[in-house]
Scaffold this motif. Structure first.
Motif, short mmCIF file in Angstrom:
data_model
loop_
_atom_site.label_atom_id
_atom_site.label_comp_id
_atom_site.label_asym_id
_atom_site.label_seq_id
_atom_site.Cartn_x
_atom_site.Cartn_y
_atom_site.Cartn_z
N SER A 191 -5.99 13.74 7.83
CA SER A 191 -5.61 12.42 8.36
C SER A 191 -6.58 11.34 7.86
N ILE A 192 -7.89 11.67 7.81
CA ILE A 192 -8.88 10.72 7.28
C ILE A 192 -8.57 10.40 5.82
N LEU A 193 -8.21 11.43 5.06
CA LEU A 193 -7.92 11.26 3.63
C LEU A 193 -6.68 10.38 3.42
N ILE A 194 -5.62 10.64 4.17
CA ILE A 194 -4.37 9.87 3.99
C ILE A 194 -4.57 8.40 4.35
N VAL A 195 -5.21 8.16 5.51
CA VAL A 195 -5.47 6.77 5.93
C VAL A 195 -6.36 6.07 4.91
N ILE A 198 -4.46 5.16 1.70
CA ILE A 198 -3.57 4.02 1.93
C ILE A 198 -4.36 2.71 1.90
N ARG A 199 -5.51 2.69 2.57
CA ARG A 199 -6.33 1.47 2.61
C ARG A 199 -6.85 1.12 1.21
N TRP A 203 -6.13 -2.26 -1.13
CA TRP A 203 -7.17 -3.10 -1.73
C TRP A 203 -7.01 -3.17 -3.25
N TRP A 204 -6.69 -2.02 -3.86
CA TRP A 204 -6.53 -1.98 -5.32
C TRP A 204 -5.35 -2.87 -5.75
N CYS A 205 -4.23 -2.79 -5.02
CA CYS A 205 -3.07 -3.64 -5.34
C CYS A 205 -3.43 -5.12 -5.19
N LEU A 206 -4.19 -5.47 -4.15
CA LEU A 206 -4.60 -6.85 -3.94
C LEU A 206 -5.49 -7.33 -5.08
N ALA A 207 -6.43 -6.48 -5.51
CA ALA A 207 -7.31 -6.84 -6.62
C ALA A 207 -6.51 -7.02 -7.91
N GLU A 208 -5.53 -6.14 -8.15
CA GLU A 208 -4.71 -6.26 -9.35
C GLU A 208 -3.86 -7.53 -9.33
N LEU A 209 -3.35 -7.88 -8.15
CA LEU A 209 -2.58 -9.13 -8.02
C LEU A 209 -3.47 -10.33 -8.34
#
Length: 285
Positions: A191-195, A198-199, A203-209
């Motif tokens: 559960s720690i890994l999945i959450v 996702i986070r 962040w990576w998508c936001l940085a790429e945008l």
């Protein structure tokens, strides 16, 4: 849409991450979870061997030998138990990276500049780690040195999640948490890994945008648009740049931080949002 190519750090680590580093981090995760499940007592040594193998694979035998040699020299100097001597040793070892003859020799080991830069970045970050170990060795009494052996130094220096770019975890915290045998739960860790994934993906998508749409660094590289911009526009550009810096390190430090959690360690706190800060002191730390 083409991206802004002027942020070297982001482009560099994303390229290396896609090619090899993310795969090696996934391998570390697998070794870590298997060792926690089956041989908890030997987890530090399993991770040490994996980190050495990953270093050898990426940097070659010569790059691996440089890091091992620096660690051995720092450990030898630490035997004098003088903090000043440890600092001088670390500064001298770090300064060897700027000796022209040494630079030229190391460049010849690799086919591309990116591989050579990876060695430089890694050796520089490793300097922080073997300095931390050596200072802890100087500060502890002889009766407290049972976990300040050379194998423990290697386990610390070659710990792979923090290997190439940090963040810094001091040796005292690292060894204490590595020796703590916590109850292992596959469900909790999953559960720690999945959450966490996702986070980090958000962040990576936001940085790429930001790097594809805003062209902050490209604007800063040209004097003409800056000279014609209003003060409000310049203030907005400055804020956009530090916000990108913040989001970038949420990714670059978020990935190793997640792996530290999976290993049962407490990661350093991620950077604070720059919009909430009045001083940049904690950001640089």
């Amino acid at each position: 849409m083409p991206q802004d190519p002027m942020d070297f750090e982001w482009s560099y680590w994303i390229e290396w991450g896609r090619e090899r580093i993310l795969w090696l981090l996934a391998g570390h995760l697998l070794v870590s979870q298997m060792s926690r499940l089956l041989v908890e007592k030997y987890k530090p040594w399993c991770l040490m061997v994996y980190g050495m193998a990953a270093c050898w694979l990426l940097l070659g035998i010569k790059g691996f030998a440089v890091i091992l040699l620096h660690a051995a020299i720092s450990f030898a100097v630490a035997q004098f138990q003088l903090s000043l001597l440890t600092w001088l040793c670390s500064l001298i070892l770090l300064s060897t990276l700027r000796i022209p003859a040494v630079e030229e020799t190391k460049r010849k080991w690799y086919d591309t500049e990116n591989e050579y830069y990876l060695l430089l970045f890694t050796v520089s970050v490793r300097c922080l780690f073997y300095t931390s170990f050596s200072l802890e060795y100087c500060w502890h009494a002889p009766t407290q040195k049972s976990f300040h052996s050379f194998p423990w130094m290697l386990a610390y220096v070659f710990y792979y999640p923090t290997f190439h770019n940090g963040p810094l975890v001091n040796f005292n915290e690292f060894s204490k948490q590595m020796r703590t045998h916590e109850a292992f739960s596959v469900k909790t860790n999953l559960s720690i890994l999945i959450v966490g994934i996702i986070r980090i993906f958000f962040w990576w998508c936001l940085a790429e945008l930001m790097i594809h749409l805003m062209y902050i660094h490209a604007l800063y590289s040209s004097a003409l648009p800056l000279e014609s911009a209003s003060y409000w526009a310049l203030g907005g550009l400055a804020l956009a740049q530090v916000l990108f810096f913040y989001v970038k390190y949420l990714v670059l430090y978020g990935i190793p931080g997640l792996l530290l959690q999976m290993d049962g360690l407490k990661p350093p706190a991620l950077p604070c949002c720059v919009s909430l800060m009045h001083s940049f002191t904690t950001m640089w730390r």
